[in-house]
Write an enzyme that holds these catalytic residues in place. Sequence first.
Site, PDB file in Angstrom:
ATOM      1  N   GLN A  20     -44.856  25.520  -2.304  1.00 23.56           N
ATOM      2  CA  GLN A  20     -45.250  24.155  -3.344  1.00 23.56           C
ATOM      3  C   GLN A  20     -45.744  23.117  -2.776  1.00 23.56           C
ATOM      4  O   GLN A  20     -46.424  22.234  -2.925  1.00 23.56           O
ATOM      5  CB  GLN A  20     -43.759  24.062  -4.427  1.00 23.56           C
ATOM      6  CG  GLN A  20     -42.887  25.136  -4.793  1.00 23.56           C
ATOM      7  CD  GLN A  20     -41.943  24.592  -5.929  1.00 23.56           C
ATOM      8  OE1 GLN A  20     -42.636  24.170  -6.996  1.00 23.56           O
ATOM      9  NE2 GLN A  20     -40.814  25.141  -5.458  1.00 23.56           N
ATOM     10  N   ASP A  39     -49.980  29.635   7.801  1.00 26.14           N
ATOM     11  CA  ASP A  39     -48.340  30.234   6.583  1.00 26.14           C
ATOM     12  C   ASP A  39     -48.386  31.793   7.116  1.00 26.14           C
ATOM     13  O   ASP A  39     -48.866  32.686   7.992  1.00 26.14           O
ATOM     14  CB  ASP A  39     -48.791  30.027   5.221  1.00 26.14           C
ATOM     15  CG  ASP A  39     -47.746  30.039   4.531  1.00 26.14           C
ATOM     16  OD1 ASP A  39     -46.671  30.281   5.057  1.00 26.14           O
ATOM     17  OD2 ASP A  39     -48.053  29.777   3.522  1.00 26.14           O
ATOM     18  N   THR A 109     -33.173  19.670   2.632  1.00 23.65           N
ATOM     19  CA  THR A 109     -32.586  19.595   1.487  1.00 23.65           C
ATOM     20  C   THR A 109     -31.158  19.288   0.442  1.00 23.65           C
ATOM     21  O   THR A 109     -30.345  19.228   1.564  1.00 23.65           O
ATOM     22  CB  THR A 109     -32.129  21.121   1.369  1.00 23.65           C
ATOM     23  OG1 THR A 109     -31.264  21.377  -0.378  1.00 23.65           O
ATOM     24  CG2 THR A 109     -31.195  21.839   2.309  1.00 23.65           C
ATOM     25  N   TYR A 133     -27.999  28.979   3.122  1.00 27.60           N
ATOM     26  CA  TYR A 133     -29.327  28.617   3.281  1.00 27.60           C
ATOM     27  C   TYR A 133     -28.814  27.069   2.949  1.00 27.60           C
ATOM     28  O   TYR A 133     -29.655  25.812   3.998  1.00 27.60           O
ATOM     29  CB  TYR A 133     -30.142  28.488   0.966  1.00 27.60           C
ATOM     30  CG  TYR A 133     -31.063  27.041   1.432  1.00 27.60           C
ATOM     31  CD1 TYR A 133     -32.120  27.290   1.764  1.00 27.60           C
ATOM     32  CD2 TYR A 133     -31.198  25.976   0.517  1.00 27.60           C
ATOM     33  CE1 TYR A 133     -33.567  26.870   1.495  1.00 27.60           C
ATOM     34  CE2 TYR A 133     -32.181  25.210   0.271  1.00 27.60           C
ATOM     35  CZ  TYR A 133     -33.084  25.067   0.957  1.00 27.60           C
ATOM     36  OH  TYR A 133     -33.628  24.769   0.532  1.00 27.60           O
TER      37      TYR A 133
HETATM   38  N1  LIG Z   1     -38.083  23.915  -3.997  1.00 26.64           N
HETATM   39  C1  LIG Z   1     -36.873  22.934  -4.031  1.00 26.64           C
HETATM   40  O1  LIG Z   1     -36.041  22.787  -5.084  1.00 26.64           O
HETATM   41  C2  LIG Z   1     -36.301  21.791  -2.776  1.00 26.64           C
HETATM   42  C3  LIG Z   1     -35.229  21.420  -3.182  1.00 26.64           C
HETATM   43  C4  LIG Z   1     -34.843  20.487  -1.114  1.00 26.64           C
HETATM   44  C5  LIG Z   1     -35.605  20.675  -0.518  1.00 26.64           C
HETATM   45  N2  LIG Z   1     -36.261  21.497  -0.096  1.00 26.64           N
HETATM   46  C6  LIG Z   1     -37.139  21.765   1.498  1.00 26.64           C
HETATM   47  O2  LIG Z   1     -38.817  21.291   1.304  1.00 26.64           O
HETATM   48  C7  LIG Z   1     -39.206  21.907   1.910  1.00 26.64           C
HETATM   49  C8  LIG Z   1     -40.496  22.673   1.180  1.00 26.64           C
HETATM   50  O3  LIG Z   1     -40.076  23.583  -0.126  1.00 26.64           O
HETATM   51  P1  LIG Z   1     -40.345  24.624  -1.253  1.00 26.64           P
HETATM   52  O4  LIG Z   1     -40.485  24.084  -2.333  1.00 26.64           O
HETATM   53  O5  LIG Z   1     -42.375  24.192  -1.185  1.00 26.64           O
HETATM   54  O6  LIG Z   1     -40.633  25.840  -0.259  1.00 26.64           O
HETATM   55  P2  LIG Z   1     -41.810  27.453  -0.798  1.00 26.64           P
HETATM   56  O7  LIG Z   1     -42.268  27.132  -2.151  1.00 26.64           O
HETATM   57  O8  LIG Z   1     -40.644  28.226  -0.571  1.00 26.64           O
HETATM   58  O9  LIG Z   1     -42.420  27.741   0.299  1.00 26.64           O
HETATM   59  C9  LIG Z   1     -41.983  28.091   1.478  1.00 26.64           C
HETATM   60  C10 LIG Z   1     -43.070  28.102   2.437  1.00 26.64           C
HETATM   61  O10 LIG Z   1     -42.394  28.667   4.023  1.00 26.64           O
HETATM   62  C11 LIG Z   1     -43.135  29.748   4.105  1.00 26.64           C
HETATM   63  N3  LIG Z   1     -42.888  30.616   4.686  1.00 26.64           N
HETATM   64  C12 LIG Z   1     -40.570  31.592   4.330  1.00 26.64           C
HETATM   65  N4  LIG Z   1     -41.304  32.973   5.477  1.00 26.64           N
HETATM   66  C13 LIG Z   1     -41.857  32.449   6.477  1.00 26.64           C
HETATM   67  C14 LIG Z   1     -42.000  32.494   7.438  1.00 26.64           C
HETATM   68  N5  LIG Z   1     -41.108  33.733   8.371  1.00 26.64           N
HETATM   69  N6  LIG Z   1     -42.745  32.440   8.137  1.00 26.64           N
HETATM   70  C15 LIG Z   1     -43.438  31.662   8.106  1.00 26.64           C
HETATM   71  N7  LIG Z   1     -43.644  30.643   6.638  1.00 26.64           N
HETATM   72  C16 LIG Z   1     -42.582  31.060   5.632  1.00 26.64           C
HETATM   73  C17 LIG Z   1     -43.512  30.452   2.708  1.00 26.64           C
HETATM   74  O11 LIG Z   1     -44.085  31.448   3.145  1.00 26.64           O
HETATM   75  P3  LIG Z   1     -44.563  33.124   1.453  1.00 26.64           P
HETATM   76  O12 LIG Z   1     -45.119  31.950   0.493  1.00 26.64           O
HETATM   77  O13 LIG Z   1     -45.532  33.440   2.401  1.00 26.64           O
HETATM   78  O14 LIG Z   1     -43.122  33.144   2.122  1.00 26.64           O
HETATM   79  C18 LIG Z   1     -43.749  29.405   1.780  1.00 26.64           C
HETATM   80  O15 LIG Z   1     -45.272  29.160   1.850  1.00 26.64           O
HETATM   81  C19 LIG Z   1     -38.239  23.291   2.339  1.00 26.64           C
HETATM   82  O16 LIG Z   1     -38.102  22.641   3.314  1.00 26.64           O
HETATM   83  C20 LIG Z   1     -37.365  23.485   1.275  1.00 26.64           C
HETATM   84  O17 LIG Z   1     -36.102  23.741   2.192  1.00 26.64           O
HETATM   85  C21 LIG Z   1     -37.334  22.671  -1.417  1.00 26.64           C
END
Ligand SMILES: NC(=O)c1ccc[n+]([C@@H]2O[C@H](COP(=O)([O-])OP(=O)(O)OC[C@H]3O[C@@H](n4cnc5c(N)ncnc54)[C@H](OP(=O)(O)O)[C@@H]3O)[C@@H](O)[C@H]2O)c1
Length: 302
Positions: A20, A39, A109, A133
């Site tokens: 995202q 990625d 997070t 997590y």
């Molecule tokens: N989403 C939330 O509500 C939230 C809230 C607070 C903080 N955050 C933090 O914000 C950041 C971005 O979150 P987001 O929502 O954009 O996350 P997301 O949409 O789940 O995207 C995570 C990315 O990490 C990649 N990934 C997962 N496993 C991997 C691996 N083994 N090697 C390489 N890449 C890998 C995924 O690839 P695939 O798509 O191929 O799996 C995806 O591109 C993260 O650090 C998250 O912890 C998120």
Amino acid sequence: MITQPSNHPLRILLIGNTGQLGWELERTLTPLGELQACDYPNVDLSDADGLRQVLRQCKPELFVNAAAYTAVDRAESEPELAHAINAIAPGIMAEEALDTGAALIHFSTDYVFDGLKGAPYLETDTPNPLSVYGRTKLAGEQEIQHIGGRYLILRTSWVYSMRRDSFVNKVLGWARSQTEVKLVSDQISGPTWARMLAEVTAHLVTSDAGDLLDRFSEYRGLYHLAGSGYCSRYEWGQEVLRLDPHKNEHMVKHLQPALTVDFPTPARRPLFSALNCDLFNRTFHLQMPEWKFALKLAMESL
Ligand SMILES: NC(=O)c1ccc[n+]([C@@H]2O[C@H](COP(=O)([O-])OP(=O)(O)OC[C@H]3O[C@@H](n4cnc5c(N)ncnc54)[C@H](OP(=O)(O)O)[C@@H]3O)[C@@H](O)[C@H]2O)c1
């Protein structure tokens, strides 16, 4: 050792460009230099040696890590994998950045907190994660802080995009396919539009307040950065449906408030995890808009 590039484009490596936030970052960082984005499976954060190899090949001056193991419930049954991706990999990035003098931007997070404070969390509040997590993300922060160097850790909350399977898209889908939709009214935090977070992140890189690497040395640390204000998931869902330009497609008339205890999940989530972002706003003279305004802008892109 990298020195500030004066006459060549900044070399940026973005990891996680299909997520995202990463998807938006690829768009906001592209004009700022020579961006390489990768990625899974081209880079696998659970493979320490492979990750080091990719980082060394790219030789970036700025690493931006938007990748993470974000499946909060699944992480309860895959703690080692979540730890490798959320804790060990960011540590490797920090080590490589330190060795070459590069800068690192990493995201964390609100789930590092237990949600019991009853007021928005400050960077100085003690974390107490309730889930695998949250624990692995906290460990990732600690790895980076322990290694040191030029880093910014940006803790954010409730990230959504208008792509992929975000909360906003789920609510829009449920409203079109179900006559009854229940959302929890006792989980509260700050919804954060991924595009706005990516815009603010890019501004951190382009700010003309001195050279990038000096700035990252001076301001290095952990900051809260999320949509301003806070709401419950129920209130968030209500606002999504209010702003939906295609209300005629709704099957549901009104959302129903529910309690977290009525929806047992493998992972426990904090009930009140809004983040106080004053430190970031004061330090960088940038701020995220109020969550309702950002949601309006996001929904206008539908
Ligand atoms: N989403 C939330 O509500 C939230 C809230 C607070 C903080 N955050 C933090 O914000 C950041 C971005 O979150 P987001 O929502 O954009 O996350 P997301 O949409 O789940 O995207 C995570 C990315 O990490 C990649 N990934 C997962 N496993 C991997 C691996 N083994 N090697 C390489 N890449 C890998 C995924 O690839 P695939 O798509 O191929 O799996 C995806 O591109 C993260 O650090 C998250 O912890 C998120």
